[in-house]
Design an enzyme around this catalytic site. Structure first.
Site, PDB file in Angstrom:
ATOM      1  N   SER A   1       0.891  -1.425   0.579  1.00 44.82           N
ATOM      2  CA  SER A   1       0.448   0.350  -0.041  1.00 44.82           C
ATOM      3  C   SER A   1       0.625   1.257  -0.332  1.00 44.82           C
ATOM      4  O   SER A   1       1.900   1.004   0.555  1.00 44.82           O
ATOM      5  CB  SER A   1      -0.952   0.006   1.129  1.00 44.82           C
ATOM      6  OG  SER A   1      -1.778   0.927   1.833  1.00 44.82           O
TER       7      SER A   1
ATOM      8  N   TYR B   1      -1.533   0.437  10.157  1.00 44.85           N
ATOM      9  CA  TYR B   1      -1.908  -0.310   8.690  1.00 44.85           C
ATOM     10  C   TYR B   1      -0.391   0.061   8.013  1.00 44.85           C
ATOM     11  O   TYR B   1      -0.083  -0.781   7.135  1.00 44.85           O
ATOM     12  CB  TYR B   1      -3.014   0.073   8.768  1.00 44.85           C
ATOM     13  CG  TYR B   1      -3.127  -0.227   6.902  1.00 44.85           C
ATOM     14  CD1 TYR B   1      -3.813  -1.671   6.517  1.00 44.85           C
ATOM     15  CD2 TYR B   1      -3.069   0.721   5.134  1.00 44.85           C
ATOM     16  CE1 TYR B   1      -3.410  -1.964   4.967  1.00 44.85           C
ATOM     17  CE2 TYR B   1      -3.100   0.434   4.626  1.00 44.85           C
ATOM     18  CZ  TYR B   1      -3.874  -0.651   3.807  1.00 44.85           C
ATOM     19  OH  TYR B   1      -3.953  -1.270   2.735  1.00 44.85           O
TER      20      TYR B   1
ATOM     21  N   SER C   1       2.195  -2.378   8.992  1.00 43.59           N
ATOM     22  CA  SER C   1       2.141  -3.272   8.491  1.00 43.59           C
ATOM     23  C   SER C   1       3.082  -3.544   7.017  1.00 43.59           C
ATOM     24  O   SER C   1       3.395  -4.447   6.622  1.00 43.59           O
ATOM     25  CB  SER C   1       1.248  -4.145   8.664  1.00 43.59           C
ATOM     26  OG  SER C   1       0.036  -3.976   7.470  1.00 43.59           O
ATOM     27  N   LYS C   2       2.261  -2.832   6.274  1.00 46.73           N
ATOM     28  CA  LYS C   2       2.419  -2.616   5.074  1.00 46.73           C
ATOM     29  C   LYS C   2       4.288  -2.416   4.659  1.00 46.73           C
ATOM     30  O   LYS C   2       4.645  -2.447   3.542  1.00 46.73           O
ATOM     31  CB  LYS C   2       1.793  -2.003   4.087  1.00 46.73           C
ATOM     32  CG  LYS C   2       0.606  -1.788   4.183  1.00 46.73           C
ATOM     33  CD  LYS C   2      -0.184  -3.262   3.148  1.00 46.73           C
ATOM     34  CE  LYS C   2      -1.265  -3.742   3.173  1.00 46.73           C
ATOM     35  NZ  LYS C   2      -1.242  -4.767   2.512  1.00 46.73           N
TER      36      LYS C   2
ATOM     37  N   THR D   1     -12.575  -0.129  -4.054  1.00 44.95           N
ATOM     38  CA  THR D   1     -12.391  -1.745  -3.780  1.00 44.95           C
ATOM     39  C   THR D   1     -13.770  -1.962  -1.787  1.00 44.95           C
ATOM     40  O   THR D   1     -13.822  -0.413  -1.724  1.00 44.95           O
ATOM     41  CB  THR D   1     -11.303  -2.124  -2.839  1.00 44.95           C
ATOM     42  OG1 THR D   1     -10.574  -1.794  -1.655  1.00 44.95           O
ATOM     43  CG2 THR D   1     -10.622  -2.662  -4.143  1.00 44.95           C
TER      44      THR D   1
END
Lengths: 72, 245
Positions: free
Chosen positions: B143, B156, B159-160, B191
């Protein structure tokens, strides 16, 4: 660890479909590369408490040599 | 675009929706066999039924966040069931857009399980010479949050970013084994994950010079990176952001 189990573990370290034997010459296996050697160093340390370095691999020619390092 | 045969077997995780859905459909359209992994069999079945060649899509229901230790064996079992694997395209992901005041450890670890540990241990299984075909490829969907993190993306984005770093490392370890490893870092793509967080995102989508992305934009890139046309590309993270960053 029994010798048969040791051989199975070496099969996973080398990631090979080839049937391994103790007298097999490691240099004949294309899978015996720097990553496999790093994995072997970690394997000997975590399972047998044996510290090895890359220099030790100069005298390791066969799987039997690794087994002897492990003391089995 | 490279055409595949059904002997070319690709694992696609997160295949029931969003980018994973699009990737599964794209590789199916190109003639490959797709082992489609997600939790919901119903959603996977819907995806399979709307594909061009449903007979080349194989459904595997799995929660990748459970028993991560076992994931290398899971990949091995897929190889034994379907044959040597040509590619792993890891699209499963958990978002967690929360500011510092309301972060909790349990959810944070769950996010790392799905976004970092699961792809790494799936890759571990794939990397085993006995499981992959020659000239194989791993693609992680990361991401832009891993490169340009914004407010609310501590976990988030972390983690990416970890996944992108792991991708670089794994690419170096696997280069001599004939496996290329890359990642794609999308900005906002239409999405379900995006739509669920629309109000929390706080980004003005009108600022995207090319508008926000569509899943097909990402699956087209994945198809290129997995192909022989990309034979000299490994260890790279491709930012796809419609020009916003």
């Amino acid at each position: 660890m029994k010798r048969e189990e040791f051989l199975e573990q070496m099969q996973d370290i080398l990631q090979t479909d080839e049937t391994l034997s103790f007298d097999m010459n490691l240099e004949d296996l294309e899978e015996w590369d720097s990553l496999s050697k790093m994995a072997t160093v970690a394997f000997l340390d975590s399972n047998f408490g044996i510290k090895t370095t890359f220099n030790d691999f100069e005298s390791i020619k066969t799987i039997e040599d690794i087994a002897q390092k492990a003391g089995i | 675009m490279t055409q595949y045969s059904k002997e070319d077997i690709f694992i696609v995780t997160g295949a029931s929706s969003g980018i994973g859905y699009s990737v599964a459909q794209k590789f199916n359209e190109l003639g490959a066999s797709v082992v489609a992994i997600a939790r919901s069999v119903d959603k996977l079945t819907q995806m399979k039924n709307s594909s061009k060649y449903p007979e080349n899509i194989f459904i595997e229901s799995k929660d990748l966040g459970k028993n991560i230790d076992e994931l290398p064996n899971f990949v091995k079992s897929l190889k034994e069931k379907y044959g040597k694997l040509k590619g792993l395209i890891y699209c499963a992901g958990l978002d967690y857009l929360k500011v510092m005041q309301i972060l909790d450890v349990k959810t944070s670890k769950d996010v790392f399980d799905i976004n970092f540990f699961a792809p790494v241990f799936m890759a571990k299984g794939f990397a085993d010479r006995r499981n992959h075909a020659p000239n194989a490829s791993i693609i992680f969907i990361a991401s832009v949050a891993g490169v340009y993190p914004d407010k609310g993306q501590t976990i988030y984005g972390g983690s990416k970013a970890a996944l992108i770093a792991a991708m670089k490392c794994i690419s170096k370890e696997l280069a001599t084994k004939g496996v290329r490893v890359n990642s794609i870092s999308p900005a906002y793509v239409e999405t379900p994950m995006y739509l669920n967080n629309f109000e929390n995102i706080g980004t003005n989508i009108d600022e995207y010079p090319l508008g926000i992305g569509k899943p097909a934009d990402i699956s087209n890139m994945a198809a290129f990176l997995a192909s022989e046309d990309a034979r000299w590309i490994t260890g790279q993270n491709y930012i796809m952001d419609g020009g916003i960053f």
